[in-house]
Design a protein around this motif. Structure first.
Motif, PDB file in Angstrom:
ATOM      1  N   LEU A  54     -32.932 -11.127 -25.386  1.00 48.74           N
ATOM      2  CA  LEU A  54     -34.246 -10.305 -25.163  1.00 48.74           C
ATOM      3  C   LEU A  54     -35.256 -11.293 -24.959  1.00 48.74           C
ATOM      4  N   GLU A  55     -36.073 -11.146 -23.956  1.00 48.33           N
ATOM      5  CA  GLU A  55     -37.438 -11.942 -23.676  1.00 48.33           C
ATOM      6  C   GLU A  55     -37.009 -13.413 -24.140  1.00 48.33           C
ATOM      7  N   GLY A  56     -36.077 -14.221 -23.720  1.00 45.09           N
ATOM      8  CA  GLY A  56     -35.558 -15.512 -24.217  1.00 45.09           C
ATOM      9  C   GLY A  56     -35.078 -15.638 -25.482  1.00 45.09           C
ATOM     10  N   ALA A  57     -35.001 -14.580 -26.171  1.00 49.91           N
ATOM     11  CA  ALA A  57     -34.406 -14.753 -27.711  1.00 49.91           C
ATOM     12  C   ALA A  57     -32.959 -14.255 -27.398  1.00 49.91           C
ATOM     13  N   LYS A  58     -32.315 -15.295 -28.377  1.00 44.85           N
ATOM     14  CA  LYS A  58     -30.787 -14.794 -28.374  1.00 44.85           C
ATOM     15  C   LYS A  58     -30.624 -14.001 -29.987  1.00 44.85           C
ATOM     16  N   LEU A  59     -30.261 -12.889 -29.821  1.00 43.87           N
ATOM     17  CA  LEU A  59     -30.099 -12.322 -31.112  1.00 43.87           C
ATOM     18  C   LEU A  59     -28.499 -11.882 -31.394  1.00 43.87           C
ATOM     19  N   ASP A  60     -28.100 -11.991 -32.565  1.00 37.14           N
ATOM     20  CA  ASP A  60     -26.814 -11.552 -32.983  1.00 37.14           C
ATOM     21  C   ASP A  60     -26.994 -10.128 -33.409  1.00 37.14           C
ATOM     22  N   VAL A  61     -26.378  -9.252 -32.870  1.00 41.40           N
ATOM     23  CA  VAL A  61     -26.525  -7.794 -33.015  1.00 41.40           C
ATOM     24  C   VAL A  61     -25.127  -7.376 -33.261  1.00 41.40           C
ATOM     25  N   VAL A  62     -25.322  -6.249 -34.189  1.00 42.77           N
ATOM     26  CA  VAL A  62     -24.325  -5.410 -34.496  1.00 42.77           C
ATOM     27  C   VAL A  62     -24.536  -3.866 -34.234  1.00 42.77           C
ATOM     28  N   PHE A  63     -23.519  -3.230 -33.746  1.00 38.76           N
ATOM     29  CA  PHE A  63     -23.997  -1.953 -33.245  1.00 38.76           C
ATOM     30  C   PHE A  63     -22.986  -0.943 -34.312  1.00 38.76           C
ATOM     31  N   LEU A  64     -23.575  -0.295 -35.076  1.00 38.85           N
ATOM     32  CA  LEU A  64     -23.009   0.617 -36.184  1.00 38.85           C
ATOM     33  C   LEU A  64     -23.311   2.039 -35.972  1.00 38.85           C
ATOM     34  N   ASP A  65     -22.333   2.736 -35.358  1.00 34.34           N
ATOM     35  CA  ASP A  65     -22.729   4.276 -35.089  1.00 34.34           C
ATOM     36  C   ASP A  65     -23.938   4.310 -34.395  1.00 34.34           C
ATOM     37  N   ASP A  66     -25.034   4.950 -35.058  1.00 32.79           N
ATOM     38  CA  ASP A  66     -26.434   5.265 -34.495  1.00 32.79           C
ATOM     39  C   ASP A  66     -27.267   4.062 -34.834  1.00 32.79           C
ATOM     40  N   ARG A  67     -26.982   2.972 -35.699  1.00 33.03           N
ATOM     41  CA  ARG A  67     -27.791   2.055 -36.003  1.00 33.03           C
ATOM     42  C   ARG A  67     -27.399   0.756 -35.314  1.00 33.03           C
ATOM     43  N   VAL A  68     -28.585  -0.127 -34.938  1.00 33.16           N
ATOM     44  CA  VAL A  68     -28.687  -1.305 -34.756  1.00 33.16           C
ATOM     45  C   VAL A  68     -29.051  -2.346 -35.741  1.00 33.16           C
ATOM     46  N   ARG A  69     -28.183  -3.501 -35.868  1.00 31.54           N
ATOM     47  CA  ARG A  69     -28.620  -4.336 -36.906  1.00 31.54           C
ATOM     48  C   ARG A  69     -28.408  -5.607 -36.328  1.00 31.54           C
ATOM     49  N   VAL A  70     -29.675  -6.485 -36.591  1.00 29.02           N
ATOM     50  CA  VAL A  70     -29.829  -7.725 -36.298  1.00 29.02           C
ATOM     51  C   VAL A  70     -29.448  -8.618 -37.119  1.00 29.02           C
ATOM     52  N   ILE A  71     -28.486  -9.607 -37.041  1.00 35.80           N
ATOM     53  CA  ILE A  71     -28.419 -10.574 -38.043  1.00 35.80           C
ATOM     54  C   ILE A  71     -28.652 -11.815 -37.771  1.00 35.80           C
ATOM     55  N   GLU A  72     -29.194 -12.670 -38.864  1.00 39.87           N
ATOM     56  CA  GLU A  72     -29.562 -13.994 -38.728  1.00 39.87           C
ATOM     57  C   GLU A  72     -28.821 -14.599 -39.750  1.00 39.87           C
ATOM     58  N   VAL A  73     -28.145 -15.579 -39.253  1.00 40.40           N
ATOM     59  CA  VAL A  73     -27.263 -16.564 -40.304  1.00 40.40           C
ATOM     60  C   VAL A  73     -28.118 -17.812 -40.382  1.00 40.40           C
ATOM     61  N   LYS A  74     -28.226 -18.019 -41.567  1.00 40.08           N
ATOM     62  CA  LYS A  74     -29.095 -19.664 -42.100  1.00 40.08           C
ATOM     63  C   LYS A  74     -28.041 -20.345 -42.971  1.00 40.08           C
ATOM     64  N   LYS A  75     -28.229 -21.491 -42.844  1.00 41.15           N
ATOM     65  CA  LYS A  75     -27.330 -22.469 -43.766  1.00 41.15           C
ATOM     66  C   LYS A  75     -27.792 -22.204 -45.420  1.00 41.15           C
ATOM     67  N   SER A  76     -29.127 -22.136 -45.666  1.00 37.66           N
ATOM     68  CA  SER A  76     -29.573 -21.969 -47.146  1.00 37.66           C
ATOM     69  C   SER A  76     -30.676 -21.206 -46.884  1.00 37.66           C
ATOM     70  N   SER A  77     -31.199 -21.001 -48.228  1.00 38.26           N
ATOM     71  CA  SER A  77     -32.183 -20.148 -48.306  1.00 38.26           C
ATOM     72  C   SER A  77     -33.811 -20.938 -48.461  1.00 38.26           C
ATOM     73  N   LYS A  78     -33.424 -22.237 -48.190  1.00 35.94           N
ATOM     74  CA  LYS A  78     -34.727 -23.179 -48.565  1.00 35.94           C
ATOM     75  C   LYS A  78     -35.869 -22.826 -47.626  1.00 35.94           C
TER      76      LYS A  78
END
Length: 162
Positions: A54-78
């Protein structure tokens, strides 16, 4: 230049890093932390995830019934705050495209997840941040170096502290 989620993250982490990145200096592909992060991302990929461009951004998305959830995976919370703003930017792009979505940052190595939502105030902040990102990347020289706790692990550290 199209503003990416990584650029938003770099802006919140270090505008100088953003400036170097905008010039094509991308040492991160060799950075051990980035390589580990990619491996964690691949290993933690959940069933039903899809990559959406989407507009040059690569999103990891999960489609759950009527919801869309974007997941961002990170190595750490630093770099938690910059990661939140990166995810909020993705939610912002989706909202501007007419899609309401939920956001989650996942830290698989820490065994934690955090829900992130986009408020109207966040939208206003992002509008200003996008203008500021454009200003930073248009500078002739990089912004001054600022010592931060994560500088020692940064791929650009030699440009700041040599």
């Amino acid at each position: 230049m199209r503003i990416t989620g990584v650029m938003v993250q770099y802006y919140f982490a270090c505008p100088r890093e953003l400036w170097f990145f905008s010039r094509g200096l991308q040492f991160d592909s060799e950075n051990e932390d980035i390589l580990i992060g990619r491996l964690i991302h691949r290993e933690s990929f959940e069933r039903g995830w899809k990559e959406v461009l989407l507009e040059g951004a690569k999103l990891d998305v999960v489609f759950l019934d009527d919801r869309v959830r974007v997941i961002e995976v990170k190595k750490s919370s630093k770099l938690e705050e910059p990661a939140k703003w990166q995810l909020k930017y993705y939610l912002y792009l989706l909202r501007k495209a007419g899609v309401e979505a939920e956001g989650i940052i996942s830290y698989p190595r820490e065994g934690t997840r955090e829900e992130v939502e986009l408020t109207e105030e966040d939208m206003e902040t992002l509008e200003n941040v996008l203008k500021e990102i454009e200003r930073v990347i248009s500078l002739e020289n990089p912004p001054p170096a600022e010592k931060k706790p994560y500088c020692r692990r940064c791929a650009y550290r030699d440009f700041c502290w040599v």
